[in-house]
Scaffold this active site. Sequence first.
Site, short mmCIF file in Angstrom:
data_model
loop_
_atom_site.label_atom_id
_atom_site.label_comp_id
_atom_site.label_asym_id
_atom_site.label_seq_id
_atom_site.Cartn_x
_atom_site.Cartn_y
_atom_site.Cartn_z
N THR A 74 0.86 -1.18 0.00
CA THR A 74 0.00 0.00 0.00
C THR A 74 0.90 1.23 0.00
OG1 THR A 74 -1.68 -1.21 1.22
CG2 THR A 74 -1.82 1.19 1.27
N GLU A 133 -3.38 -4.54 -2.80
CA GLU A 133 -3.96 -5.78 -2.28
C GLU A 133 -5.09 -5.47 -1.30
OE1 GLU A 133 -3.54 -9.01 -3.17
OE2 GLU A 133 -5.28 -9.07 -1.83
N PHE A 134 -6.20 -6.20 -1.45
CA PHE A 134 -7.37 -5.93 -0.60
C PHE A 134 -7.67 -7.08 0.36
CE2 PHE A 134 -7.84 -3.33 -4.40
CZ PHE A 134 -8.11 -2.09 -3.84
N GLY A 163 -17.28 -0.82 18.92
CA GLY A 163 -16.31 -1.59 19.71
C GLY A 163 -15.28 -0.69 20.35
N CYS A 181 -3.16 -1.99 8.93
CA CYS A 181 -3.58 -1.22 7.75
C CYS A 181 -4.35 0.05 8.07
CB CYS A 181 -4.40 -2.12 6.82
SG CYS A 181 -3.38 -3.41 6.08
N ARG A 213 -0.40 -5.56 15.54
CA ARG A 213 0.02 -4.20 15.20
C ARG A 213 -1.15 -3.24 15.47
NH1 ARG A 213 2.87 -5.50 9.42
NH2 ARG A 213 1.30 -7.13 9.39
N1 LIG Z 1 -1.47 -7.18 6.27
C1 LIG Z 1 -2.56 -6.92 5.57
O1 LIG Z 1 -3.65 -7.35 5.91
C2 LIG Z 1 -2.47 -6.10 4.32
C3 LIG Z 1 -3.56 -6.08 3.43
C4 LIG Z 1 -3.47 -5.32 2.28
C5 LIG Z 1 -2.32 -4.59 2.02
N2 LIG Z 1 -1.29 -4.61 2.91
C6 LIG Z 1 -0.08 -3.86 2.58
O2 LIG Z 1 0.89 -4.77 2.07
C7 LIG Z 1 2.20 -4.38 2.49
C8 LIG Z 1 2.86 -5.49 3.25
O3 LIG Z 1 2.15 -5.71 4.45
P1 LIG Z 1 2.40 -6.98 5.36
O4 LIG Z 1 1.36 -6.95 6.43
O5 LIG Z 1 2.52 -8.19 4.50
O6 LIG Z 1 3.83 -6.62 5.96
P2 LIG Z 1 4.82 -7.56 6.79
O7 LIG Z 1 5.56 -6.67 7.71
O8 LIG Z 1 4.07 -8.72 7.34
O9 LIG Z 1 5.83 -8.14 5.68
C9 LIG Z 1 6.78 -7.38 5.01
C10 LIG Z 1 8.00 -8.26 4.77
O10 LIG Z 1 8.88 -7.59 3.87
C11 LIG Z 1 10.21 -7.90 4.26
N3 LIG Z 1 11.11 -6.90 3.65
C12 LIG Z 1 11.31 -5.62 4.01
N4 LIG Z 1 12.15 -5.01 3.16
C13 LIG Z 1 12.50 -5.94 2.22
C14 LIG Z 1 13.33 -5.92 1.07
N5 LIG Z 1 13.95 -4.82 0.69
N6 LIG Z 1 13.46 -7.06 0.36
C15 LIG Z 1 12.82 -8.18 0.73
N7 LIG Z 1 12.01 -8.25 1.80
C16 LIG Z 1 11.85 -7.15 2.54
C17 LIG Z 1 10.17 -7.89 5.76
O11 LIG Z 1 11.24 -8.61 6.33
C18 LIG Z 1 8.81 -8.57 6.02
O12 LIG Z 1 8.94 -9.98 6.15
C19 LIG Z 1 2.02 -3.10 3.28
O13 LIG Z 1 2.16 -2.01 2.44
C20 LIG Z 1 0.58 -3.19 3.76
O14 LIG Z 1 0.01 -1.93 4.00
C21 LIG Z 1 -1.33 -5.36 4.04
#
Ligand SMILES: NC(=O)c1ccc[n+]([C@@H]2O[C@H](COP(=O)([O-])OP(=O)(O)OC[C@H]3O[C@@H](n4cnc5c(N)ncnc54)[C@H](O)[C@@H]3O)[C@@H](O)[C@H]2O)c1
Length: 440
Positions: A121, A154-155, A259, A266, A334
């Site tokens: 995101t 991603e949603f 709640g 996010c 988080r």
């Molecule tokens: N978690 C959700 O539900 C969700 C849903 C939709 C969108 N998003 C978005 O997706 C993105 C990722 O979220 P997440 O929850 O998966 O994060 P996360 O913290 O779980 O995972 C991110 C991963 O990226 C790795 N990383 C960081 N820098 C790197 C690099 N240069 N090369 C390789 N790996 C690297 C980290 O070690 C970590 O394992 C964010 O922008 C978030 O806003 C998250």
Amino acid sequence: MKITVIGTGYVGLVSGTCLADVGNDVLCLDLDAEKIRLLQEGSIPIFEPGLEWMVKRNMAAGRLRFTTDIEEAVGHGLLQFIAVGTPPDQDGSADLDSVMAGARNVGRFMTEYKVVVNKSTVPVGTAEQVSAVIADELAQRQLTIDYSVVSNPEFLKEGAAVDDFMKPDRIVVGGQDARALDLMRELYAPFQRNHERLLIMDVKSAELTKYAANAMLATRISFMNDLANLSESLQADVELVRKGIGSDPRIGFDFLYPGVGYGGSCFPKDVQALLRTARAAGHELKVVQAAEEVNQAQKAVLTQKIVKRLGEDLSGMTIALWGLAFKPNTDDMREAPSRVLIADLLARGARVRAYDPAATREAQRIFAGETRIEFASMPMEALKGADVLAIVTEWKEFRAPNFAAIKSLLKTPVIFDGRNLYDPGVPRRAGLEYFSIGRR
Ligand SMILES: NC(=O)c1ccc[n+]([C@@H]2O[C@H](COP(=O)([O-])OP(=O)(O)OC[C@H]3O[C@@H](n4cnc5c(N)ncnc54)[C@H](O)[C@@H]3O)[C@@H](O)[C@H]2O)c1
């Protein structure tokens, strides 16, 4: 198709696994060597229903692999998905360091055409920055190699991530390069056999769509929390109001639950980042700003109810806590409201005995060295020696507890329910005092 996923967290691991599941050849990269080691051994570093067997199945089929080797990862995929974290910076804007590091690595090692897909995101304008970073690396290598950058926010929802990815409501792709868009169409064809779900748009609109979606959902929650607090003042019942408005198809029932405020990785950060983006563009998003303020206040509501009933000074008391994760079916803590509640309770001298079906390990990591928190392995075990019970996460297993057992275990038979799990009459008939959100 050969696909590389850069960043193997919640989004990267789920996306990579689901893309492998339909037959693609996926290599997931992460800088976290311990995470990759666990995955290579077949262990899953996160709790996500349905994911573990899918990872194992695709690893066994040779379609899903994990690495820390950046050069190998860049060499592998025609499509390079960036799925790294974009946490809030000090000023609330999205920290793009990991995104840019991922992009820079692509520019540093690519030897042929690549499509870089931004799945993280990211604020409007990031695709342009990603493109510039890759161009810069190629210029340093004195190479001219074609590449495209597309936005593909991603949603998926944690807790239902596999299902969301496999059966998406929509797939948003922002881009203008026909070659890249054709590849994205081909990639996503298996996920939309039933009907077309792909929405192709310009990059900036795609980037903004993700923030708009999260801001809208956050606003619905804050709207209901605002109404819940008003309902208490007016002696109305917000749960009846919720049903009364949700039955209007223009409104719908989703995301109308009052709640203890929204949390997670996010909504809080994306709302703040959108506010920053708007401000930088000379706009005040007043509705979204209000949603954020209401949410901050709402996280304190359960503490206020506890203090009103038990007094400002909670020293010597033990509060049993059901739920640590920011929502059910995940271990993600988080920005979880439980963290705010725990900090408030400890600051007032209380001890906490917490139970969560999935997030205990994460909580132990977060509160390492904090002796005033204990963790129970069963819900009723958390109540032993506790004064009162507070409920923060609406896990299914909390929905129909043995109220008589709760009453007999608690020193003071009171439930503070931050998720309105029960019809108030039920715990009350069992002899419990019951406080919930926005109800008489
Ligand atoms: N978690 C959700 O539900 C969700 C849903 C939709 C969108 N998003 C978005 O997706 C993105 C990722 O979220 P997440 O929850 O998966 O994060 P996360 O913290 O779980 O995972 C991110 C991963 O990226 C790795 N990383 C960081 N820098 C790197 C690099 N240069 N090369 C390789 N790996 C690297 C980290 O070690 C970590 O394992 C964010 O922008 C978030 O806003 C998250």
